[in-house]
Design an enzyme around this catalytic site. Structure first.
Site, PDB file in Angstrom:
ATOM      1  CB  SER A 134      -6.971   1.976   4.143  1.00 55.49           C
ATOM      2  OG  SER A 134      -6.611   3.125   3.609  1.00 55.49           O
ATOM      3  CG  ASP A 152      -6.520   5.389  12.616  1.00 53.01           C
ATOM      4  OD1 ASP A 152      -5.756   4.945  13.498  1.00 53.01           O
ATOM      5  OD2 ASP A 152      -6.586   6.518  12.611  1.00 53.01           O
ATOM      6  CG  ASP A 193     -11.500   5.905   8.371  1.00 47.49           C
ATOM      7  OD1 ASP A 193     -10.992   6.461   9.379  1.00 47.49           O
ATOM      8  OD2 ASP A 193     -10.826   5.678   7.309  1.00 47.49           O
ATOM      9  CG  ASP A 206     -10.554   7.657  13.236  1.00 48.63           C
ATOM     10  OD1 ASP A 206     -10.081   7.677  14.354  1.00 48.63           O
ATOM     11  OD2 ASP A 206      -9.791   8.269  12.436  1.00 48.63           O
ATOM     12  CE  LYS A 218      -3.095   3.362   1.550  1.00 45.12           C
ATOM     13  NZ  LYS A 218      -4.217   2.804   2.673  1.00 45.12           N
ATOM     14  CE1 TYR A 250      -1.852   7.229   0.815  1.00 41.74           C
ATOM     15  CE2 TYR A 250      -1.883   8.753   2.738  1.00 41.74           C
ATOM     16  CZ  TYR A 250      -2.398   7.563   2.002  1.00 41.74           C
ATOM     17  OH  TYR A 250      -3.509   6.752   2.367  1.00 41.74           O
TER      18      TYR A 250
END
Length: 621
Positions: A90, A101, A103, A158, A219, A228
């Site tokens: 995202s 988060d 990524d 992450d 979303k 979701y």
């Protein structure tokens, strides 16, 4: 002579019409509503994240140099080795909410290994980041997608790793270059696929700002409507992104609001299982496995295939089953009805984002799948494993002709309890809340963001063996012990032509036994149980503030004749539960007393696991 317009995607666009003044106004209203709903972060937070990513880039380069020096490589190789970070998910798509988060993938040259990453990266992070900046750091090297979970100055990362079969990773490396895939193993390929898909997707949308506005809206809608999450059989963030991108390709000049309105009708009435493709699939000399139902029989069973645009093409929605497909289409139809009314001024954008009624209205009957452990880390792994397998139980239930709908809620509820003995532990596993810790708030699995839980859930492999520290096995005593549970709920709707009672004991027992035979299950420390729950008996903590738990309907006494002397009362007449429960497996054995009662065939409603539901009698109007 008109200049030919570019074709976006695999088919010509439907319309190149510029937006009208009304559509521009509706787009402003949508953006304002998204801001009210907290979907945009403050500019200061964005700048802070960008600064942290700059720091992580410097750390990645130093990490590569550190490993090179450790391996006594020549200074010329050390100086040119490089190293680079890529974001994906995202954040890379630019449609993230505050607190999401980031990524992040660390890409290194071939002489740096994944073992080096987990051995040296933590200490380098601690050395190079300001003192106190790291609030949490948890490596999970054994996971299907190995990561280091980081919280730096309030921002979650992450951190993933991959290496390329090259001697240097320059700062201007183009991750979309398919030649970089040569010489990579499956794990390295999966890791690199994240940023490759995100970058390719952003190249395939006509207007990035329009795409991001529409994706934020879709979303938020999907999360509010509980449709979701890839693990539980719904599209995840990237899959919803690819669906939005496809609609953007069909309306290249439309505003974000128009894309949202078109989205529900186009995707809701798509001719499934025709796949959603953002570009034609491509071949490559490395011959990686790509999604192709003509070559691979398993690909034929994908009900709503949404195919990633980067090579090797994969299906991002392989977990969708018959029930989740039906629910998604129903929700898309509902969304289309709402946006039609928004277009005519009869509703507002906030009406699109109304929360689901899964617990308050949709079902009368639920299965509660309760996993439990005597230590927190053990439960993080065990609950992640169970989350990855619950949809298999739902698929088994769907095969029952008497079940119209078996819908798994897309989040688990994590609770902490205080139990003094096995009897109290057994009560917790039956779904009782009287031993729940009053000073610990119930959280859902999406808000906890436990890296161990998420790593196991996403991988779908056996639970990871963890160091259980000083956690004790449950035993009788005067002092209460912490016991951790995560509960997943499956709403059950019976078919109108089904038998009066539905027995799902065989499916429940088989699924339960299979999970408890896994390598990650440790008897005496991990537990699993399935219980039946009526809507009016659901725990209060599954309801949001302002929601009310359903109440038990009062029975009309005039419609029932009193039993004759000596005549046994029926379940309905006595007001007992219409769920007739039986114990399904030896894990967990509720207590020695319950074990004895089981042998004597005395277990009744509320003890052990589920069994049967009585279908309500049809009423005449």
């Amino acid at each position: 002579m008109a200049v030919p317009q570019r074709q976006w995607g695999t088919t010509p666009s439907i319309s190149w019409t510029p937006p009208t003044e009304k559509e521009m106004l509706q787009n402003e209203e949508l953006t304002d509503e998204l801001k009210r709903q907290g979907q945009y972060e403050a500019p200061g937070e964005t700048e802070k994240k960008q600064a942290l990513l700059v720091q992580l880039q410097k750390i990645a380069v130093e990490f590569v140099k550190h490993v090179c020096r450790k391996n006594n490589l020549p200074q010329s190789i050390i100086d040119s080795a490089g190293g680079k970070i890529f974001t994906y998910g995202s954040y890379r798509l630019g449609a993230y909410a505050p607190g999401s988060d980031i990524d992040t993938l660390v890409v290194a040259p071939r002489h740096v290994t994944r073992d080096d990453f987990f051995e040296h990266m933590p200490s380098i992070l601690e050395r190079m980041l300001p003192s106190g900046a790291i609030e949490e750091m948890k490596p999970v090297p054994e996971a299907y997608v190995p990561i280091i979970k980081l919280i730096i100055s309030g921002t979650d990362f992450d951190l993933n790793f991959t290496r390329l079969a090259v001697s240097t990773v320059p700062w201007d490396l183009d991750v979309k270059d398919t030649n970089l895939l040569r010489g990579l193993d499956d794990r390295e390929l999966r890791a690199l696929n994240g940023p490759r898909v995100a970058d390719e997707l952003m190249q395939l949308v006509p207007q990035k700002k329009t795409f991001r506005t529409a994706l934020r809206a879709i979303k938020l809608w999907a999360q509010r409507r509980a449709v979701y999450g890839n693990i539980v059989g719904f599209p995840g963030g990237v899959a919803w992104g690819m669906l939005v991108a496809r609609v953007c390709q069909l309306y290249p000049q439309a505003t974000g609001s128009v894309i949202v309105m078109k989205f529900f009708r186009i995707i809701g009435r798509w001719n499934w299982p025709q796949p959603i493709l953002l570009k034609e699939s491509e071949d490559h000399p490395i011959q990686a496995r790509v999604w192709n139902p003509r070559l691979y029989p398993t690909d034929k069973y994908h009900l709503m295939p949404i195919i990633t645009p980067a090579y090797p093409a994969m299906c991002a929605t392989h977990n969708i089953g018959p029930t989740t497909k039906r629910i998604i289409i129903q929700e898309l139809e509902r969304g289309g009805d709402i946006t039609d009314k928004i277009s005519f001024g009869k509703l507002q954008w906030k009406d699109l984002f109304t929360k689901h009624t899964y617990f308050t209205k949709d079902y009368k009957y639920y299965l509660s799948i309760i996993s439990g452990s005597t230590t927190k880390d053990s439960q993080a792994s065990w609950s992640g494993f169970i989350e990855s397998k619950v949809r298999l139980l739902v698929q088994s239930l769907e095969s029952q002709g008497s079940i119209a709908v078996a819908r798994l809620f897309n989040k688990g509820f994590a609770r902490e309890h205080r139990c003094k003995n096995e009897d109290e532990l057994s009560a917790v596993l039956r779904g009782e809340m009287r031993y729940q810790a009053t000073n610990v708030k119930t959280e859902t699995t999406d808000t906890i963001k436990d890296p161990l839980h998420n790593a196991v859930a996403q991988g779908g492999a056996d639970a990871i063996a963890v160091n259980n520290g000083n956690g004790e096995m449950m035993h009788n005593g005067s002092e209460p012990h912490a016991f951790y549970t995560t509960t997943y709920y499956v709403g059950i709707e019976l078919a109108q032509d089904s038998a009066k009672k539905l027995d799902v004991s065989e499916q429940s027992r088989d699924w339960k036994d299979q999970q408890c035979r896994s390598a990650g299950f440790e008897e005496g420390r991990n537990y699993l149980n399935i219980t039946a729950t009526r809507s009016y008996d659901l725990p209060l903590d599954v309801f949001a503030p302002g929601e009310e738990r359903p109440t038990r309907a009062k029975k009309k006494s005039a419609t029932k004749k009193a039993p004759l002397p000596g005549q046994k009362r029926s379940l309905d007449a006595s007001g007992m539960e219409v769920w007739r429960a039986i114990n399904l497996a030896k894990w967990p054995r509720a207590s020695p007393r319950d074990a004895k009662r089981e042998r004597n065939g005395m277990l009744t409603a509320g003890v052990g696991s589920i069994s049967a539901i009585e279908r309500p009698k049809a009423t005449s109007t």
